[in-house]
Design an enzyme around this catalytic site. Structure first.
Site, PDB file in Angstrom:
ATOM      1  N   GLN A 204     -36.344  23.149 -46.295  1.00 43.50           N
ATOM      2  CA  GLN A 204     -37.785  23.005 -46.060  1.00 43.50           C
ATOM      3  C   GLN A 204     -38.106  21.577 -45.642  1.00 43.50           C
ATOM      4  O   GLN A 204     -37.685  20.614 -46.285  1.00 43.50           O
ATOM      5  CB  GLN A 204     -38.584  23.361 -47.332  1.00 43.50           C
ATOM      6  CG  GLN A 204     -40.092  23.391 -47.079  1.00 43.50           C
ATOM      7  CD  GLN A 204     -40.907  23.852 -48.285  1.00 43.50           C
ATOM      8  OE1 GLN A 204     -40.383  23.932 -49.404  1.00 43.50           O
ATOM      9  NE2 GLN A 204     -42.168  24.159 -48.059  1.00 43.50           N
TER      10      GLN A 204
ATOM     11  N   HIS B  62     -40.515  31.918 -40.748  1.00 41.67           N
ATOM     12  CA  HIS B  62     -39.971  31.780 -39.394  1.00 41.67           C
ATOM     13  C   HIS B  62     -39.658  33.178 -38.860  1.00 41.67           C
ATOM     14  O   HIS B  62     -39.068  34.002 -39.575  1.00 41.67           O
ATOM     15  CB  HIS B  62     -38.647  31.020 -39.407  1.00 41.67           C
ATOM     16  CG  HIS B  62     -38.723  29.593 -39.829  1.00 41.67           C
ATOM     17  ND1 HIS B  62     -38.717  28.543 -38.936  1.00 41.67           N
ATOM     18  CD2 HIS B  62     -38.766  29.017 -41.067  1.00 41.67           C
ATOM     19  CE1 HIS B  62     -38.754  27.399 -39.596  1.00 41.67           C
ATOM     20  NE2 HIS B  62     -38.781  27.660 -40.894  1.00 41.67           N
TER      21      HIS B  62
ATOM     22  N   HIS C 118     -44.334  28.848 -45.017  1.00 40.11           N
ATOM     23  CA  HIS C 118     -44.307  29.473 -43.685  1.00 40.11           C
ATOM     24  C   HIS C 118     -43.122  30.414 -43.568  1.00 40.11           C
ATOM     25  O   HIS C 118     -42.086  30.213 -44.197  1.00 40.11           O
ATOM     26  CB  HIS C 118     -44.260  28.426 -42.568  1.00 40.11           C
ATOM     27  CG  HIS C 118     -43.213  27.372 -42.757  1.00 40.11           C
ATOM     28  ND1 HIS C 118     -43.378  26.301 -43.607  1.00 40.11           N
ATOM     29  CD2 HIS C 118     -41.987  27.219 -42.213  1.00 40.11           C
ATOM     30  CE1 HIS C 118     -42.301  25.540 -43.580  1.00 40.11           C
ATOM     31  NE2 HIS C 118     -41.432  26.082 -42.752  1.00 40.11           N
TER      32      HIS C 118
ATOM     33  N   ASP D 100     -42.997  27.539 -32.763  1.00 38.10           N
ATOM     34  CA  ASP D 100     -42.303  26.362 -33.301  1.00 38.10           C
ATOM     35  C   ASP D 100     -41.980  25.410 -32.155  1.00 38.10           C
ATOM     36  O   ASP D 100     -41.502  25.849 -31.099  1.00 38.10           O
ATOM     37  CB  ASP D 100     -41.017  26.820 -34.021  1.00 38.10           C
ATOM     38  CG  ASP D 100     -40.449  25.743 -34.923  1.00 38.10           C
ATOM     39  OD1 ASP D 100     -40.167  24.635 -34.433  1.00 38.10           O
ATOM     40  OD2 ASP D 100     -40.271  26.010 -36.128  1.00 38.10           O
ATOM     41  N   ILE D 101     -42.270  24.120 -32.343  1.00 38.03           N
ATOM     42  CA  ILE D 101     -42.030  23.151 -31.245  1.00 38.03           C
ATOM     43  C   ILE D 101     -40.578  22.689 -31.178  1.00 38.03           C
ATOM     44  O   ILE D 101     -40.201  21.966 -30.262  1.00 38.03           O
ATOM     45  CB  ILE D 101     -42.952  21.909 -31.327  1.00 38.03           C
ATOM     46  CG1 ILE D 101     -42.860  21.226 -32.681  1.00 38.03           C
ATOM     47  CG2 ILE D 101     -44.386  22.273 -30.973  1.00 38.03           C
ATOM     48  CD1 ILE D 101     -43.540  19.843 -32.705  1.00 38.03           C
TER      49      ILE D 101
END
Ligand code: AMP
Ligand code: ZN
Length: 144
Positions: free
Chosen positions: A96, A104, A102, A33-34
């Site tokens: 979301q 996490h 997705h 994750d960025i």
């Protein structure tokens, strides 16, 4: 396998948008994750495009869960957190922001101050039991 050319995560899978990939198999893709909630925060996605838990095929959900277990073990062994949260959000009300399903993987440290919890307040047991009855009926009717 359905994909969406305008979807950010479909474009990451296709290699059109860069990512720090950590794992890939036939059905799933995992990357960092960025905007990490903590060191080691990773995302696992199905290659099949699906908006959320309701749209995803059972096969893709199972594959994504299995990949998340592999990623969680790698994060545990590499980052050595005190704990790990698995998190999945459906719709903006639930947090979301990217509309491709997705999971996490969020490493946690004792007293890291991340606000993922809720206060422990006892519920109304009659209301809980009555809702459980309705849910059982709904699930039973889907199973028959
Ligand atoms: P959610 O809020 O559950 O929809 O999570 C979406 C996650 O995707 C957020 O944690 C974002 O930081 C992350 N994210 C958004 N764009 C990218 C990207 N290009 N590469 C990696 N992670 C991203
Ligand atoms: Zn997508």
């Amino acid at each position: 396998m359905p994909t969406d050319k305008d979807c950010l995560f479909c474009r990451i899978i296709a290699g059109e948008i860069p990512s720090q990939k950590i794992y890939e198999d036939e059905r799933t893709y995992a990357f960092m994750d960025i905007n990490p909630a903590s060191t080691g925060h990773a995302l696992i996605i199905p290659k099949e495009h699906a908006r959320d838990i309701h749209d995803l095929s059972p096969e893709a959900l199972a594959a994504t869960a299995l990949s998340a277990q592999k990623v969680a073990a790698a994060v545990r062994d590499t980052v050595a957190p005190d704990g790990i949260n698995l998190l999945q959000c459906n719709e903006p009300a639930a947090g979301q922001t990217v509309f491709h399903f997705h999971l996490h993987v969020i490493p946690r440290m004792e007293a890291d101050g991340l606000a993922l919890g809720w206060p422990i307040v006892p519920g109304d047991m009659d209301a809980i039991a009555s809702l459980a009855t309705r849910l059982r009926e709904r699930l039973d009717s889907k199973n028959t």
